[in-house]
Design a protein around this motif. Structure first.
Motif, PDB file in Angstrom:
ATOM      1  N   GLN A  12       9.011  -1.977  35.069  1.00  0.00           N
ATOM      2  CA  GLN A  12       8.447  -2.734  35.545  1.00  0.00           C
ATOM      3  C   GLN A  12       8.458  -4.110  36.108  1.00  0.00           C
ATOM      4  O   GLN A  12       7.745  -4.367  36.933  1.00  0.00           O
ATOM      5  N   TYR A  13       9.559  -4.817  36.760  1.00  0.00           N
ATOM      6  CA  TYR A  13      10.673  -5.893  36.898  1.00  0.00           C
ATOM      7  C   TYR A  13      10.524  -4.834  38.386  1.00  0.00           C
ATOM      8  O   TYR A  13      10.713  -5.637  39.380  1.00  0.00           O
ATOM      9  N   VAL A  14      11.082  -4.131  38.932  1.00  0.00           N
ATOM     10  CA  VAL A  14      11.454  -3.361  40.025  1.00  0.00           C
ATOM     11  C   VAL A  14       9.967  -3.345  41.034  1.00  0.00           C
ATOM     12  O   VAL A  14       9.685  -3.853  41.889  1.00  0.00           O
ATOM     13  N   ILE A  15       8.728  -2.796  40.056  1.00  0.00           N
ATOM     14  CA  ILE A  15       7.216  -2.720  41.113  1.00  0.00           C
ATOM     15  C   ILE A  15       7.246  -4.463  40.883  1.00  0.00           C
ATOM     16  O   ILE A  15       6.682  -4.658  42.339  1.00  0.00           O
ATOM     17  N   GLU A  16       7.605  -4.856  40.113  1.00  0.00           N
ATOM     18  CA  GLU A  16       7.002  -6.447  40.431  1.00  0.00           C
ATOM     19  C   GLU A  16       7.511  -7.355  41.058  1.00  0.00           C
ATOM     20  O   GLU A  16       7.174  -7.580  42.215  1.00  0.00           O
ATOM     21  N   GLU A  17       9.201  -6.953  41.326  1.00  0.00           N
ATOM     22  CA  GLU A  17       9.945  -8.177  42.715  1.00  0.00           C
ATOM     23  C   GLU A  17       9.275  -7.554  44.001  1.00  0.00           C
ATOM     24  O   GLU A  17       9.503  -8.059  44.969  1.00  0.00           O
ATOM     25  N   ALA A  18       9.050  -5.970  43.711  1.00  0.00           N
ATOM     26  CA  ALA A  18       9.106  -5.099  45.622  1.00  0.00           C
ATOM     27  C   ALA A  18       7.781  -6.122  45.928  1.00  0.00           C
ATOM     28  O   ALA A  18       7.618  -5.850  47.255  1.00  0.00           O
ATOM     29  N   TYR A  19       6.409  -5.464  44.435  1.00  0.00           N
ATOM     30  CA  TYR A  19       4.947  -6.199  45.265  1.00  0.00           C
ATOM     31  C   TYR A  19       5.219  -8.679  45.505  1.00  0.00           C
ATOM     32  O   TYR A  19       4.914  -8.336  46.585  1.00  0.00           O
ATOM     33  N   GLU A  20       5.856  -8.890  44.752  1.00  0.00           N
ATOM     34  CA  GLU A  20       6.715  -9.859  45.583  1.00  0.00           C
ATOM     35  C   GLU A  20       6.991 -10.359  47.196  1.00  0.00           C
ATOM     36  O   GLU A  20       7.027 -11.633  47.429  1.00  0.00           O
ATOM     37  N   VAL A  21       8.061  -9.470  47.163  1.00  0.00           N
ATOM     38  CA  VAL A  21       9.236  -9.725  48.647  1.00  0.00           C
ATOM     39  C   VAL A  21       7.121  -9.125  49.704  1.00  0.00           C
ATOM     40  O   VAL A  21       7.212  -9.808  50.825  1.00  0.00           O
ATOM     41  N   VAL A  22       6.575  -8.173  49.301  1.00  0.00           N
ATOM     42  CA  VAL A  22       5.639  -8.072  50.228  1.00  0.00           C
ATOM     43  C   VAL A  22       4.664  -9.064  49.810  1.00  0.00           C
ATOM     44  O   VAL A  22       4.063  -9.226  51.214  1.00  0.00           O
ATOM     45  N   GLU A  23       3.885  -9.888  48.678  1.00  0.00           N
ATOM     46  CA  GLU A  23       3.501 -10.885  49.156  1.00  0.00           C
ATOM     47  C   GLU A  23       4.524 -11.913  49.790  1.00  0.00           C
ATOM     48  O   GLU A  23       3.355 -13.243  50.644  1.00  0.00           O
ATOM     49  N   ALA A  24       5.486 -11.883  49.944  1.00  0.00           N
ATOM     50  CA  ALA A  24       6.443 -13.238  50.629  1.00  0.00           C
ATOM     51  C   ALA A  24       6.182 -12.872  52.330  1.00  0.00           C
ATOM     52  O   ALA A  24       6.278 -13.838  52.930  1.00  0.00           O
ATOM     53  N   ILE A  25       5.837 -11.799  52.365  1.00  0.00           N
ATOM     54  CA  ILE A  25       5.859 -11.054  54.080  1.00  0.00           C
ATOM     55  C   ILE A  25       4.352 -11.562  54.373  1.00  0.00           C
ATOM     56  O   ILE A  25       4.300 -12.317  55.171  1.00  0.00           O
ATOM     57  N   ASP A  26       3.801 -11.257  53.631  1.00  0.00           N
ATOM     58  CA  ASP A  26       1.966 -11.625  53.522  1.00  0.00           C
ATOM     59  C   ASP A  26       1.911 -13.088  53.991  1.00  0.00           C
ATOM     60  O   ASP A  26       1.216 -13.518  54.465  1.00  0.00           O
ATOM     61  N   ASP A  65       4.409 -14.999  54.873  1.00  0.00           N
ATOM     62  CA  ASP A  65       5.122 -15.658  55.975  1.00  0.00           C
ATOM     63  C   ASP A  65       6.058 -16.912  55.926  1.00  0.00           C
ATOM     64  O   ASP A  65       6.272 -17.924  56.524  1.00  0.00           O
ATOM     65  N   ASP A  66       6.204 -16.420  54.717  1.00  0.00           N
ATOM     66  CA  ASP A  66       7.002 -17.726  54.219  1.00  0.00           C
ATOM     67  C   ASP A  66       8.656 -17.415  53.730  1.00  0.00           C
ATOM     68  O   ASP A  66       9.053 -16.953  53.039  1.00  0.00           O
ATOM     69  N   VAL A  67       9.302 -17.416  54.772  1.00  0.00           N
ATOM     70  CA  VAL A  67      10.633 -17.709  55.009  1.00  0.00           C
ATOM     71  C   VAL A  67      11.579 -17.702  53.566  1.00  0.00           C
ATOM     72  O   VAL A  67      12.538 -16.674  52.970  1.00  0.00           O
ATOM     73  N   GLU A  68      11.574 -19.065  53.462  1.00  0.00           N
ATOM     74  CA  GLU A  68      11.703 -18.726  51.993  1.00  0.00           C
ATOM     75  C   GLU A  68      11.492 -18.493  51.143  1.00  0.00           C
ATOM     76  O   GLU A  68      12.346 -18.012  50.111  1.00  0.00           O
ATOM     77  N   GLU A  69      10.913 -17.520  50.674  1.00  0.00           N
ATOM     78  CA  GLU A  69       9.874 -17.205  50.133  1.00  0.00           C
ATOM     79  C   GLU A  69      10.732 -16.024  49.962  1.00  0.00           C
ATOM     80  O   GLU A  69      11.054 -15.316  48.686  1.00  0.00           O
ATOM     81  N   LEU A  70      10.817 -15.257  51.269  1.00  0.00           N
ATOM     82  CA  LEU A  70      11.208 -14.328  51.085  1.00  0.00           C
ATOM     83  C   LEU A  70      12.751 -13.696  50.721  1.00  0.00           C
ATOM     84  O   LEU A  70      13.046 -12.466  50.367  1.00  0.00           O
ATOM     85  N   ILE A  71      13.755 -15.207  51.152  1.00  0.00           N
ATOM     86  CA  ILE A  71      14.710 -14.839  50.909  1.00  0.00           C
ATOM     87  C   ILE A  71      15.292 -14.117  49.426  1.00  0.00           C
ATOM     88  O   ILE A  71      15.685 -13.801  48.930  1.00  0.00           O
ATOM     89  N   GLU A  72      13.987 -15.233  48.289  1.00  0.00           N
ATOM     90  CA  GLU A  72      14.784 -15.402  47.052  1.00  0.00           C
ATOM     91  C   GLU A  72      13.906 -14.544  45.892  1.00  0.00           C
ATOM     92  O   GLU A  72      14.680 -13.305  45.868  1.00  0.00           O
ATOM     93  N   GLU A  73      13.633 -13.760  46.763  1.00  0.00           N
ATOM     94  CA  GLU A  73      12.492 -12.507  46.665  1.00  0.00           C
ATOM     95  C   GLU A  73      13.013 -11.089  46.915  1.00  0.00           C
ATOM     96  O   GLU A  73      13.180 -10.504  46.076  1.00  0.00           O
ATOM     97  N   LEU A  74      13.835 -10.994  47.988  1.00  0.00           N
ATOM     98  CA  LEU A  74      14.501  -9.828  48.241  1.00  0.00           C
ATOM     99  C   LEU A  74      16.007 -10.377  47.385  1.00  0.00           C
ATOM    100  O   LEU A  74      16.850  -9.149  46.608  1.00  0.00           O
ATOM    101  N   GLY A  75      16.252 -11.712  47.339  1.00  0.00           N
ATOM    102  CA  GLY A  75      16.995 -11.629  46.083  1.00  0.00           C
ATOM    103  C   GLY A  75      17.200 -11.155  44.537  1.00  0.00           C
ATOM    104  O   GLY A  75      17.601 -10.923  44.318  1.00  0.00           O
ATOM    105  N   ASP A  76      15.740 -11.573  43.769  1.00  0.00           N
ATOM    106  CA  ASP A  76      15.481 -10.559  42.742  1.00  0.00           C
ATOM    107  C   ASP A  76      15.885  -8.989  42.787  1.00  0.00           C
ATOM    108  O   ASP A  76      15.519  -8.533  41.809  1.00  0.00           O
TER     109      ASP A  76
END
Length: 483
Positions: free
Chosen positions: A259-273, A275-286
């Motif tokens: 479930q965490y793989v799916i959740e983290e992938a969605y959070e990466v998409v949300e960061a892209i949507d 347009d938050d670079v700092e959030e994208l860095i964190e979520e790609l790390g997750d």
């Protein structure tokens, strides 16, 4: 063809010349120097020994690889004229000498006359023991992929300010401007050695950069470490899964983490949507954490290791990009996608169209339906335009109304008709080049945002949402839409 003696001139001091080097200098054979910008060349001058230098090639060519190739070809040509020739290089011939590397790849009669490299004087000057790791890099070809923050690094061939500036930019991006390094001039030359212990940002501000200038970058300390590379992450994950690690991490399995793989992938998409670079860095790390977590579990269970994952990926990327690695020409991105899928199916022995549909991974339903429709469209099973897809939505909508009237809610037949309606809407999305999963996710976020505004407005008027009528809440909803 004559024999080529490749001779090391040592780090700089004439006193560091070996007996073997002196013997070749005075042998009477033709002498060729990669560069005469080296203090030991004074020995040639003092003894009136003739030589030819290749420094002129550096002035004629900007590409260092072409410089090295020219020198090698010229040496081969000269060796054909004489029984033996001498080729002199700074330091040790087998340490950071590209021309020697190229010569060794040729079918030549060669003899290596060793010499002290620049490494020994450098480590003596900076006072560091290389036992825990030392990497030597050519500054002329330096790039970020060569950096390893967990070992000491010597960057040589930084003989002008252009190279120094490029090295500085790369080091600053990785280590930070304030990280302290060493700049060494004339290492190994008595009374001429200079050692500068400076932060990276001052690298290109030091005078007298020259042929005998090198940079020494100490590895990152383990205490209060703020920068981590891939190897650090692997080590951290290994510790967390060990007996000295975290009880929760130790208990996890491939299944428990799905479930965490799916959740983290969605959070990466949300960061892209967003347009938050700092959030994208964190979520790609997750998301990367999930990859490392599964790899460590696999290692612990004896299933596979990280190298198998990276090797499989690397081989796949090379295999599916023949236009990059095998010089197969493609002109458009859709050709790349076509070839990618063609190669993928060939590897998996997928031949029928039904097999292609079955090969679509079990993604969320909106994404799966989108991909199934894409595959069907590849063989022409598709509407001619978006109008046909829109008409289908209206048709399915009417069938939903009929199902509700005939069977009511909770009935399997009503469920089926609603599924058909959703499938038709996805088809419209595909025609309009809109990802339905992303579109619906944006709408969910928009709904939450507007609901938040409704709650704020309800506080202003002093009435809770649950105490309002639907009409009152609808007024707040419309007001929220306008903000």
């Amino acid at each position: 063809m004559g024999k080529i003696y490749v001779v090391g001139l040592g780090p700089g001091s004439i006193d560091s010349l070996t007996l073997g080097a002196v013997e070749r200098i005075t042998s009477g054979d033709k002498n060729y120097l990669r560069t005469e910008k080296h203090p030991t060349v004074q020995y040639f001058k003092d003894k009136n020994i003739l030589y030819k230098s290749y420094d002129y090639v550096y002035n004629e060519e900007e590409d260092f690889n072409k410089v090295y190739e020219y020198i090698v070809e010229d040496l081969i040509k000269e060796s054909k004229k004489y029984e033996a020739i001498n080729y002199f290089v700074p330091g040790n011939p087998l340490v950071a000498e590209k021309t020697v590397e190229l010569l060794l790849n040729k079918s030549l009669e060669m003899d290596i006359i060793s010499g002290m490299s620049f490494i020994e004087p450098m480590i003596e000057l900076v006072g560091r023991d290389p036992i825990d790791g030392l990497k030597i890099i050519d500054g002329a070809d330096f790039n970020s992929l060569m950096v390893d923050i967990n070992v000491d690094i010597i960057i040589t061939q930084v003989y002008n300010y252009r190279i120094i500036s490029e090295v500085k930019l790369i080091l600053s991006e990785i280590y930070g401007d304030e990280y302290e390094i060493y700049l060494v001039h004339n290492g190994g030359i008595k009374d001429e050695e200079k050692l500068h212990h400076i932060p990276i940002y001052k690298l290109d501000r030091i005078e007298n950069i020259g042929a005998l200038t090198s940079i020494y970058v100490p590895k990152m300390g383990r205490i209060n470490k703020k920068i981590h590379d891939f190897n650090d992450l692997v080590a951290i994950m290994k510790l967390l899964r060990s007996e000295k690690g975290c009880p929760w991490d130790m208990e996890q399995t491939h299944e428990s983490l799905r479930q965490y793989v799916i959740e983290e992938a969605y959070e990466v998409v949300e960061a892209i949507d967003n347009d938050d670079v700092e959030e994208l860095i964190e979520e790609l790390g997750d998301l990367l954490l999930q990859v490392l977590f599964h790899c460590q579990i696999a290692v612990d269970e004896g299933e596979f290791n990280l190298y198998e994952v990276t090797s499989d990926l690397g081989n796949k990327l090379i295999y599916r990009h023949p236009h990059v690695f095998c010089e197969k020409k493609v002109e458009k991105s859709n050709e790349v996608v076509y070839n990618w899928n063609k190669l993928k199916y060939a590897k998996r022995e997928i031949t029928s169209f039904s097999d292609k549909l079955k090969n679509i991974p079990r993604l969320p339903s909106l994404m799966s339906s989108f991909k199934v429709q894409e595959k069907a469209a590849e063989i022409g099973f598709d509407w001619n335009s978006v109008d046909g897809a829109l008409d289908k939505v209206i048709e399915e909508y009417k069938e939903v109304i009929e199902a509700i009237n005939d069977f009511g809610g909770g009935d399997r037949r009503t469920e089926e008709e609603l599924g058909d309606l959703l499938f038709a809407v996805v088809n419209v999305c595909r025609f309009l080049d809109v990802n339905p999963e992303v579109a619906l996710n944006r709408t969910v976020n928009k709904f939450i945002h507007r609901f938040e505004i409704m709650e704020e407005k309800s506080k202003i008027i002093g009435k809770k949402l649950e105490e309002m009528t639907l009409e009152e809440m609808d007024e707040l909803w419309n007001a929220a839409k306008d903000t």
